[in-house]
Design an enzyme around this catalytic site. Structure first.
Site, PDB file in Angstrom:
ATOM      1  N   ASP A  36      23.344 -28.233  13.367  1.00 28.32           N
ATOM      2  CA  ASP A  36      24.396 -28.098  14.380  1.00 28.32           C
ATOM      3  C   ASP A  36      25.559 -29.037  14.060  1.00 28.32           C
ATOM      4  OD1 ASP A  36      22.718 -26.356  15.549  1.00 28.32           O
ATOM      5  OD2 ASP A  36      22.410 -27.487  17.421  1.00 28.32           O
ATOM      6  N   ALA A  37      25.210 -30.247  13.588  1.00 25.43           N
ATOM      7  CA  ALA A  37      26.247 -31.239  13.298  1.00 25.43           C
ATOM      8  C   ALA A  37      27.146 -30.761  12.162  1.00 25.43           C
ATOM      9  CB  ALA A  37      25.602 -32.571  12.938  1.00 25.43           C
ATOM     10  N   LEU A  86      19.972   5.807  32.217  1.00 28.82           N
ATOM     11  CA  LEU A  86      18.667   6.318  31.762  1.00 28.82           C
ATOM     12  C   LEU A  86      17.861   6.818  32.943  1.00 28.82           C
ATOM     13  CD1 LEU A  86      17.681   3.373  29.402  1.00 28.82           C
ATOM     14  CD2 LEU A  86      18.136   5.712  28.651  1.00 28.82           C
ATOM     15  N   GLU A 117      12.283   0.174  22.559  1.00 31.05           N
ATOM     16  CA  GLU A 117      13.098  -1.041  22.732  1.00 31.05           C
ATOM     17  C   GLU A 117      12.770  -1.713  24.062  1.00 31.05           C
ATOM     18  OE1 GLU A 117      17.187   0.216  22.577  1.00 31.05           O
ATOM     19  OE2 GLU A 117      16.847   1.435  20.787  1.00 31.05           O
ATOM     20  N   LYS A 119      13.665  -3.115  27.574  1.00 29.28           N
ATOM     21  CA  LYS A 119      14.788  -2.825  28.467  1.00 29.28           C
ATOM     22  C   LYS A 119      15.136  -4.128  29.182  1.00 29.28           C
ATOM     23  CE  LYS A 119      16.473   0.399  31.913  1.00 29.28           C
ATOM     24  NZ  LYS A 119      17.024  -0.512  32.897  1.00 29.28           N
ATOM     25  N   ASP A 121      17.222  -6.747  31.608  1.00 31.36           N
ATOM     26  CA  ASP A 121      17.795  -6.656  32.939  1.00 31.36           C
ATOM     27  C   ASP A 121      19.098  -7.447  32.987  1.00 31.36           C
ATOM     28  OD1 ASP A 121      17.829  -5.640  35.408  1.00 31.36           O
ATOM     29  OD2 ASP A 121      16.380  -7.049  36.261  1.00 31.36           O
ATOM     30  N   TYR A 229      22.364  -1.963  21.673  1.00 27.67           N
ATOM     31  CA  TYR A 229      21.353  -0.901  21.595  1.00 27.67           C
ATOM     32  C   TYR A 229      21.914   0.486  21.287  1.00 27.67           C
ATOM     33  CZ  TYR A 229      22.697  -0.704  26.547  1.00 27.67           C
ATOM     34  OH  TYR A 229      23.397  -0.651  27.711  1.00 27.67           O
ATOM     35  N   LYS A 294      13.497   6.163  22.729  1.00 31.15           N
ATOM     36  CA  LYS A 294      14.605   7.034  22.348  1.00 31.15           C
ATOM     37  C   LYS A 294      14.156   7.909  21.183  1.00 31.15           C
ATOM     38  CE  LYS A 294      17.960   3.515  23.689  1.00 31.15           C
ATOM     39  NZ  LYS A 294      18.859   2.449  23.242  1.00 31.15           N
ATOM     40  N   LYS A 318       9.493   1.905  33.190  1.00 34.38           N
ATOM     41  CA  LYS A 318       9.697   0.648  33.916  1.00 34.38           C
ATOM     42  C   LYS A 318       8.399  -0.123  34.114  1.00 34.38           C
ATOM     43  CE  LYS A 318      13.138   0.260  36.401  1.00 34.38           C
ATOM     44  NZ  LYS A 318      14.525  -0.178  36.458  1.00 34.38           N
ATOM     45  N   CYS A 412      -2.275 -16.300  74.027  1.00 37.12           N
ATOM     46  CA  CYS A 412      -2.885 -15.505  72.956  1.00 37.12           C
ATOM     47  C   CYS A 412      -2.540 -14.030  73.134  1.00 37.12           C
ATOM     48  CB  CYS A 412      -4.401 -15.701  72.986  1.00 37.12           C
ATOM     49  SG  CYS A 412      -5.280 -14.603  71.881  1.00 37.12           S
ATOM     50  N   CYS A 415      -6.120 -12.288  74.088  1.00 35.18           N
ATOM     51  CA  CYS A 415      -6.894 -12.535  75.306  1.00 35.18           C
ATOM     52  C   CYS A 415      -6.095 -13.274  76.379  1.00 35.18           C
ATOM     53  CB  CYS A 415      -8.165 -13.305  74.971  1.00 35.18           C
ATOM     54  SG  CYS A 415      -7.866 -15.045  74.630  1.00 35.18           S
ATOM     55  N   CYS A 430      -5.733 -20.111  69.539  1.00 34.69           N
ATOM     56  CA  CYS A 430      -6.080 -19.590  70.851  1.00 34.69           C
ATOM     57  C   CYS A 430      -7.206 -20.457  71.391  1.00 34.69           C
ATOM     58  CB  CYS A 430      -6.543 -18.148  70.696  1.00 34.69           C
ATOM     59  SG  CYS A 430      -7.501 -17.554  72.091  1.00 34.69           S
ATOM     60  N   CYS A 436     -12.247 -14.603  73.694  1.00 34.58           N
ATOM     61  CA  CYS A 436     -11.235 -13.837  72.973  1.00 34.58           C
ATOM     62  C   CYS A 436     -11.857 -12.783  72.051  1.00 34.58           C
ATOM     63  CB  CYS A 436     -10.382 -14.804  72.146  1.00 34.58           C
ATOM     64  SG  CYS A 436      -9.081 -13.980  71.236  1.00 34.58           S
TER      65      CYS A 436
HETATM   66  S1  IVH Z   1      20.268   2.878  26.300  1.00 33.80           S
HETATM   67  C1  IVH Z   1      22.288   6.571  26.405  1.00 33.80           C
HETATM   68  N1  IVH Z   1      18.774   0.805  25.755  1.00 33.80           N
HETATM   69  O1  IVH Z   1      19.589   0.115  31.221  1.00 33.80           O
HETATM   70  C2  IVH Z   1      21.404   5.536  26.924  1.00 33.80           C
HETATM   71  N2  IVH Z   1      19.872   0.857  27.832  1.00 33.80           N
HETATM   72  O2  IVH Z   1      19.034   2.014  33.323  1.00 33.80           O
HETATM   73  C3  IVH Z   1      22.137   4.376  27.465  1.00 33.80           C
HETATM   74  N3  IVH Z   1      19.511  -1.138  29.205  1.00 33.80           N
HETATM   75  O3  IVH Z   1      22.881   1.224  31.599  1.00 33.80           O
HETATM   76  C4  IVH Z   1      21.343   3.175  27.651  1.00 33.80           C
HETATM   77  N4  IVH Z   1      18.246  -2.218  27.773  1.00 33.80           N
HETATM   78  O4  IVH Z   1      22.486  -1.221  30.930  1.00 33.80           O
HETATM   79  C5  IVH Z   1      19.566   1.396  26.654  1.00 33.80           C
HETATM   80  N5  IVH Z   1      17.463  -0.993  25.095  1.00 33.80           N
HETATM   81  C6  IVH Z   1      18.254  -0.411  25.985  1.00 33.80           C
HETATM   82  C7  IVH Z   1      18.565  -1.021  27.223  1.00 33.80           C
HETATM   83  C8  IVH Z   1      19.367  -0.342  28.127  1.00 33.80           C
HETATM   84  C9  IVH Z   1      18.823  -2.255  28.962  1.00 33.80           C
HETATM   85  C10 IVH Z   1      20.253  -0.863  30.453  1.00 33.80           C
HETATM   86  C11 IVH Z   1      21.647  -0.335  30.250  1.00 33.80           C
HETATM   87  C12 IVH Z   1      21.676   0.993  30.955  1.00 33.80           C
HETATM   88  C13 IVH Z   1      20.548   0.855  31.916  1.00 33.80           C
HETATM   89  C14 IVH Z   1      20.004   2.193  32.343  1.00 33.80           C
END
Ligand code: IVH
Length: 671
Positions: A36-37, A86, A117, A119, A121, A229, A294, A318, A412, A415, A430, A436
Site C-alpha cells: 500500500d505504501a 429477474l 452467479e 445474487k 443485495d 454481471y 443464466k 432466492k 390477569c 382469570c 398472575c 387461574c
Molecule cells: S442479471 C438481465 N446478475 O438483481 C438480467 N442481476 O432482481 C439482469 N443482481 O436488477 C440482472 N446480482 O440489480 C443479475 N449476478 C447478478 C445479480 C443481479 C444482483 C440484481 C440486479 C437486478 C436484480 C434483479
C-alpha cells in the site's frame, strides 16, 4: 507555471498507467504486487506532477476521482438497452419448471449449460465507457430511465476510469451491482450513531443511500464496491459466444467480476451450486440474497428473449429471507403455566424464511422499553433457522403519528386475579395460582407431586386428561372425584381408578409444610415452607401475616414475602384453600420447636454429599429443630463433612467439634 515538455506528459501517462495496473491487480485480480505504501508513493508522485502541470490533468486521472462541487440534482438518463430485472424462484420445483420452459422454447432435449452467479443485495448500475474511457454511470431507475450518478461512481476506486486492452470497444455499457460490505455497513452506522443520525436498516439501503448523494465527497467515504454481471449496449470487436466468456472479457477490460461465478451443465448442478452458496453465505464479506442462473449460450439467450421486465433465459433462486418488515396490529398478554405474563405482538402476517409469522413474543416490559416498541409500529422481524422469531427493532422513520404504548394489564387476562410486578424483576405474574385456568395443569401437577401432597398415580398424563375433559378445574376438585367418573377416563380401568382414589384419600393426611409447599406459592420451596410452618404453626396465621412479620422468618426476604401476601390476598386462592380443608385435608399439628429431636443443636455443613443437596439437608435439619450455621465456632455441635470439605473441617477439629460423615449423618437423622 512551467510548460510541460513531451517527456513530462509521457511520465504522467506512464504513472497513471502504472497506478491503474496496480488498482486492477488489487481490486479485480485480488493479487496486488506492491505494498500500500509503494502504491501511495506512486499516487503522490502523480499528484505532485499534476499540481505542477495542471494543464495535463484529465478527468480519468486516478487523482480526479472526488469532485469538490456538489450537484444540485441528478439528471435523468435514458438507457439505450433496457435494464432488465429477474424473475424470482424460491423452490427446487420452481427451478425445474424454469428449466423445462427453457427446453420447451428451444425445442431442445439436450442439457442446457447455465452460468451460476451469486445474487448480491445492492443496486444495479450501468457503466458507460466510450473508447475505453469512463463516460457515465446511471442507476437502473425504472429500467428505461435512471439517474446520472457519474460523479459518485467515479469515487469508487475499484471501478476503472480507463479500460485495459489493445482493441477497446467504441461503446461499452457494463452492468453490475453496487454494494457495500457488511463491515462497511457497520462502519457507516457506527459513524451515524456517533453523530446522532439515523442508521440504515440494511447494507442494501446503505449502498443506495451512499450512491444517491449529491455531494460525491460523501460517497467517496463509503467504501462502495461493484461486481459486474453483464452487458448493455455494445459497439466493438466481436464478443465471445457465451455469457461466461463475456464475463471473462469484462474482467480482462479491468472490471471486477465475482470469483464465485461457475458454469454448470444441468439443473441438479445448479441446485448444488445454490446449496454451496447458501452454506457459504455467512462467511462472505457482503450480503447475498440468492443465486442467479443464466443460460450460458448467447445464441440460446437470443432465441429465448424476454417478457416485459425480465429475460426468459435467467432466473433468481432466492435464499429464504431471514428478516422481513411488518406492522404490529395489537399486543396481547399470554399467561404461562407458572403465571408469568408474556407480551405477544400480533403482526400483519409476513413471510420470513419460508414461514408465515403472525405473532412474535416481546419477552417482557423491559425489552419493550429498550426497543421502544409500540402498537402501530413497523418492525423488523427475524427468524433464523430454528430460532424463535424475534423483533429486531422498530423502523422509527415509519412510525405513524398515532402509535399506542404497550401497557401491562393490572388484572390477569385469563382469570382476572391481580397482576404482581415486583420491582427489579422483569417478569410480571398472575397471582391467581390456585384458580387461574392458564396455570391449572402445572398447579395440579405440582400439588400432587411426591414432595407436596404425594398423590401417587396422579401424573402428568392423567392431570392433562382430567383438566381437558373438564372434571378438574382446581386442586380442590381432585377431592371430589368419584370412582365411576375416574373409571370412565380413557385407559383407566376400575382397578386403577380405585388405586388412585385410595391415594387421593391418603393424601388428606399431611403436614403444614407439605401443604404450604403444595400450594405452589412463588419462591416458596420446601425449605421456606418448613420455615413458615415452624414460625407460625398454623395456616390461618400465615394467611393473615403481614409483609413485615413474614420477613422475620429465616430465608424470607421482601420479595418472597410479597409473593406470599399476594397469594393469600387473592380471593380465588382462598376459596380453593377453604374447599380443600372442607374436603377433609388434615394438617398435622406442628410440634413446638423444643419438642423436636434436634432442637438446640447447631450444625455446620461442608463439602458435597451424595444423598442431599445443601438446601435439602438444611431444610431437613431445621425441620427437626436444629440450627444450621455458616461458620464453625465453639458453640457448634456437629460439622457434617462431605467430599472435598473446606477449611471448616480443620476448624471443627481445632474446636473439638463432633464430625459426621454422610453415613453417620443418615444414622442420626433416622434415629
Ligand atoms: S442479471 C438481465 N446478475 O438483481 C438480467 N442481476 O432482481 C439482469 N443482481 O436488477 C440482472 N446480482 O440489480 C443479475 N449476478 C447478478 C445479480 C443481479 C444482483 C440484481 C440486479 C437486478 C436484480 C434483479
Amino acid at each position: 507555471m512551467p510548460t510541460p515538455n513531451l517527456s513530462i506528459a509521457k511520465m504522467i501517462t506512464a504513472l497513471r498507467h502504472e497506478i491503474n495496473e496496480h488498482s486492477y491487480r488489487y481490486y479485480v485480480l485480488d493479487d496486488p504486487v506492491i505494498s500500500d505504501a509503494a502504491y501511495d508513493k506512486l499516487f503522490h508522485e502523480l499528484k505532485q506532477l499534476e499540481e505542477t502541470y495542471p494543464t495535463l490533468i484529465t478527468k480519468e486521472s486516478p487523482t480526479q476521482r472526488v469532485g469538490d462541487v456538489p450537484l444540485a440534482m441528478f439528471q435523468s438518463v435514458s438507457h439505450d438497452v433496457q435494464m432488465l430485472s429477474l424473475d424470482n424462484a424460491f423452490t427446487e420445483d420452481d427451478i425445474v419448471a424454469f428449466d423445462k420452459r427453457v427446453h420447451d422454447r428451444l425445442h431442445s432435449e439436450a442439457l442446457i449449460q447455465y452460468c451460476c452467479e451469486p445474487k448480491l443485495d445492492g443496486l444495479a448500475i450501468n457503466l458507460r465507457y466510450i473508447n475505453g474511457i469512463f463516460h457515465q454511470a446511471a442507476t437502473r431507475g425504472d429500467g428505461a430511465t435512471g439517474e446520472d450518478v457519474t460523479e459518485n461512481v467515479r469515487t469508487i476506486k475499484m471501478i476503472p476510469m480507463t479500460l485495459r486492452g489493445k482493441t477497446l470497444p467504441r461503446l461499452l455499457d457494463v452492468r453490475g451491482e453496487i454494494f457495500i460490505s457488511r463491515q462497511g455497513f457497520e462502519a457507516i452506522n457506527q459513524a451515524a450513531l456517533s453523530r446522532g443520525e439515523k442508521i440504515f436498516a440494511n447494507p442494501r439501503n446503505a449502498a443506495a443511500g451512499s450512491l444517491r448523494q449529491l455531494d460525491s465527497r460523501i460517497t467517496a467515504k463509503r467504501h462502495l464496491e461493484i461486481y459486474c454481471y453483464g452487458l448493455g449496449k455494445y459497439d466493438g470487436p466481436r464478443l465471445p459466444e457465451t455469457h461466461y466468456d463475456i464475463l471473462k472479457q469484462i474482467s480482462d477490460w479491468g472490471l471486477r467480476i465475482n470469483p464465485l461465478i461457475q458454469v454448470v451443465q444441468s439443473v441438479p448442478e445448479c441446485l448444488a451450486y445454490y446449496e454451496r452458496m447458501r452454506t457459504q453465505r455467512s462467511q462472505l464479506t457482503y450480503e447475498t440474497d440468492g443465486v442467479v442462473y443464466k443460460v450460458n449460450a448467447l445464441a440460446e439467450q437470443e432465441k429465448l428473449g424476454f417478457v416485459t421486465r425480465a429475460p426468459r433465459w435467467a432466473i433468481a433462486h432466492k435464499f429464504p429471507a431471514e428478516v422481513a418488515y411488518t406492522t404490529i396490529t395489537s399486543v396481547e398478554f399470554q399467561v404461562g403455566r407458572t403465571g408469568a405474563l408474556t407480551p405477544v405482538a400480533r403482526l400483519e402476517p409476513v413471510n420470513v424464511h419460508g414461514v408465515t409469522i403472525s405473532n412474535v413474543t416481546l419477552h417482557n416490559m423491559d425489552e419493550i422499553a429498550r426497543k421502544d416498541i409500540r402498537i402501530g409500529d413497523t418492525v423488523i422481524v427475524r427468524r433464523a433457522g430454528d430460532v424463535i422469531p424475534e423483533v429486531v427493532g422498530v423502523i422509527q422513520t415509519k412510525r405513524p403519528t398515532h402509535t399506542q404504548q404497550i401497557v401491562m394489564p393490572t388484572h390477569c387476562p385469563v382469570c382476572q386475579a391481580d397482576i404482581e410486578q415486583i420491582e427489579d424483576e422483569a417478569v410480571a405474574r398472575c397471582t391467581g395460582g390456585l384458580y387461574c385456568p392458564a396455570q391449572r395443569k402445572e398447579t395440579i401437577r405440582h400439588f400432587a407431586s411426591r414432595r407436596a401432597m404425594d398423590i401417587e398415580g396422579l401424573g402428568d398424563k392423567i392431570v392433562n386428561k382430567l383438566v381437558d375433559v373438564g372434571w378438574v378445574h382446581t386442586v380442590a376438585d381432585i377431592y371430589q372425584l368419584k370412582q365411576s367418573t375416574l373409571a370412565a377416563l380413557e385407559r383407566m380401568g376400575e382397578k386403577s381408578a380405585h388405586r388412585l382414589l385410595t391415594q387421593i384419600e391418603k393424601s388428606k393426611h399431611t403436614t403444614l409444610p407439605k401443604f404450604l409447599y403444595a400450594l405452589g406459592i412463588r419462591e416458596v420451596g420446601e425449605a421456606t415452607a418448613k420455615h413458615l410452618a415452624y414460625a407460625f404453626k398454623s395456616l390461618e396465621v400465615i394467611q393473615e401475616a403481614s409483609l413485615e412479620t413474614l420477613q422475620t422468618v429465616p430465608d424470607i426476604g421482601p420479595i418472597v414475602a410479597e409473593h406470599i401476601v399476594h397469594f393469600f390476598k387473592e380471593p380465588h386462592n382462598r376459596k380453593v384453600i377453604a374447599q380443600l380443608l372442607r374436603a377433609g385435608i388434615i394438617l398435622e399439628a406442628i410440634k413446638t420447636s423444643s419438642d423436636l429431636p434436634l432442637s438446640g443443636k447447631t450444625f455446620v455443613i461442608t463439602g458435597t454429599l451424595d444423598g442431599f443437596s445443601r438446601d435439602e439437608l438444611k431444610a431437613q435439619l431445621e425441620g427437626l429443630g436444629a440450627k444450621v450455621a455458616g461458620s464453625v465456632s465453639s458453640k457448634t455441635h456437629y460439622v457434617v463433612a462431605g467430599d472435598n470439605p473446606g477449611s471448616k473441617l480443620a476448624q471443627a477439629k481445632a474446636f473439638g467439634v463432633k464430625i459426621l460423615d454422610e453415613y453417620a449423618l443418615v444414622k442420626l437423622l433416622k434415629s
